[in-house]
Scaffold this motif. Structure first.
Motif, mmCIF file in Angstrom:
data_model
loop_
_atom_site.group_PDB
_atom_site.id
_atom_site.type_symbol
_atom_site.label_atom_id
_atom_site.label_comp_id
_atom_site.label_asym_id
_atom_site.label_seq_id
_atom_site.Cartn_x
_atom_site.Cartn_y
_atom_site.Cartn_z
ATOM 1 N N LEU A 187 -7.082 -16.658 -0.369
ATOM 2 C CA LEU A 187 -5.805 -16.323 0.264
ATOM 3 C C LEU A 187 -4.798 -17.461 0.156
ATOM 4 O O LEU A 187 -3.599 -17.216 0.005
ATOM 5 C CB LEU A 187 -6.015 -15.926 1.718
ATOM 6 C CG LEU A 187 -6.721 -14.580 1.933
ATOM 7 C CD1 LEU A 187 -6.993 -14.350 3.410
ATOM 8 C CD2 LEU A 187 -5.903 -13.439 1.366
ATOM 9 N N ASP A 227 -1.213 -17.103 -1.591
ATOM 10 C CA ASP A 227 0.048 -17.473 -0.946
ATOM 11 C C ASP A 227 0.901 -18.341 -1.860
ATOM 12 O O ASP A 227 2.127 -18.182 -1.918
ATOM 13 C CB ASP A 227 -0.206 -18.192 0.378
ATOM 14 C CG ASP A 227 -0.621 -17.250 1.492
ATOM 15 O OD1 ASP A 227 -0.271 -16.053 1.421
ATOM 16 O OD2 ASP A 227 -1.290 -17.707 2.442
ATOM 17 N N LYS A 241 -3.039 -8.975 -1.116
ATOM 18 C CA LYS A 241 -3.345 -9.853 0.017
ATOM 19 C C LYS A 241 -3.879 -9.037 1.197
ATOM 20 O O LYS A 241 -4.876 -9.407 1.824
ATOM 21 C CB LYS A 241 -2.096 -10.635 0.416
ATOM 22 C CG LYS A 241 -2.331 -11.615 1.539
ATOM 23 C CD LYS A 241 -1.076 -12.424 1.824
ATOM 24 C CE LYS A 241 -1.308 -13.397 2.961
ATOM 25 N NZ LYS A 241 -0.140 -14.241 3.207
ATOM 26 N N GLN A 242 -3.220 -7.920 1.493
ATOM 27 C CA GLN A 242 -3.679 -7.052 2.576
ATOM 28 C C GLN A 242 -5.070 -6.502 2.291
ATOM 29 O O GLN A 242 -5.904 -6.408 3.183
ATOM 30 C CB GLN A 242 -2.686 -5.911 2.811
ATOM 31 C CG GLN A 242 -1.380 -6.366 3.422
ATOM 32 C CD GLN A 242 -1.589 -7.152 4.709
ATOM 33 O OE1 GLN A 242 -1.305 -8.345 4.748
ATOM 34 N NE2 GLN A 242 -2.093 -6.540 5.732
ATOM 35 N N LEU A 296 -7.407 -7.931 0.441
ATOM 36 C CA LEU A 296 -8.363 -9.018 0.627
ATOM 37 C C LEU A 296 -8.657 -9.257 2.097
ATOM 38 O O LEU A 296 -9.819 -9.413 2.498
ATOM 39 C CB LEU A 296 -7.852 -10.307 -0.023
ATOM 40 C CG LEU A 296 -7.856 -10.365 -1.535
ATOM 41 C CD1 LEU A 296 -7.249 -11.690 -1.998
ATOM 42 C CD2 LEU A 296 -9.263 -10.217 -2.087
ATOM 43 N N LYS A 297 -7.620 -9.270 2.913
ATOM 44 C CA LYS A 297 -7.819 -9.490 4.347
ATOM 45 C C LYS A 297 -8.693 -8.408 4.962
ATOM 46 O O LYS A 297 -9.517 -8.679 5.826
ATOM 47 C CB LYS A 297 -6.466 -9.528 5.063
ATOM 48 C CG LYS A 297 -5.706 -10.801 4.866
ATOM 49 C CD LYS A 297 -4.400 -10.730 5.664
ATOM 50 C CE LYS A 297 -3.663 -12.036 5.678
ATOM 51 N NZ LYS A 297 -2.427 -11.945 6.472
ATOM 52 N N ALA A 298 -8.509 -7.180 4.512
ATOM 53 C CA ALA A 298 -9.257 -6.053 5.074
ATOM 54 C C ALA A 298 -10.693 -5.972 4.561
ATOM 55 O O ALA A 298 -11.533 -5.350 5.196
ATOM 56 C CB ALA A 298 -8.520 -4.746 4.772
#
Length: 114
Positions: free
Chosen positions: A39, A43, A107-108, A110-112
């Motif tokens: 992440l 970024d 990104k979303q 990966l976070k989930a």
């Protein structure tokens, strides 16, 4: 428009399913973003693309060329290139802002799914 979807796949040859982030044709070559799974690194990539968009770099310039996959970046429009006789030939155009949106979606994802 660069479209993507999240689909269940069975990559292990058994019944175990996992979520997969799929970039729909004809832009599947933009899967380069899926090579960034950290992440923090993602970024940095997002910040670089935002800066590129804001700098008003001419479309299809070789600034920001990624050596492993041939992309010609521009602030508004970029191209997925082809290498022919050691020359980069622009092939498929895509909107740089849409690629930024794709980065946010990755990104979303990966976070989930981490």
């Amino acid at each position: 428009m660069i479209r993507h979807s999240i689909k269940k796949i069975k990559p292990y040859g058994n019944d175990e399913e996992i979520n997969a982030f799929i970039i729909d044709p004809p832009y599947e070559e933009l899967n380069i973003i899926k090579g960034i799974s950290d992440l923090g690194d993602l970024d940095l990539e997002i910040e670089w693309i935002k800066e590129l968009i804001n700098r008003n770099v001419p479309d299809y310039t070789q600034d920001g060329f990624i050596i492993y996959q041939p992309f010609l970046w521009g602030s508004r429009k970029s191209k997925i290139g082809e290498i022919n006789d050691n020359k980069i030939i622009g092939a498929r155009e895509f909107d740089t802002k849409e690629f930024l949106d794709l980065c946010y979606a990755w990104k979303q994802f990966l976070k989930a799914n981490i």
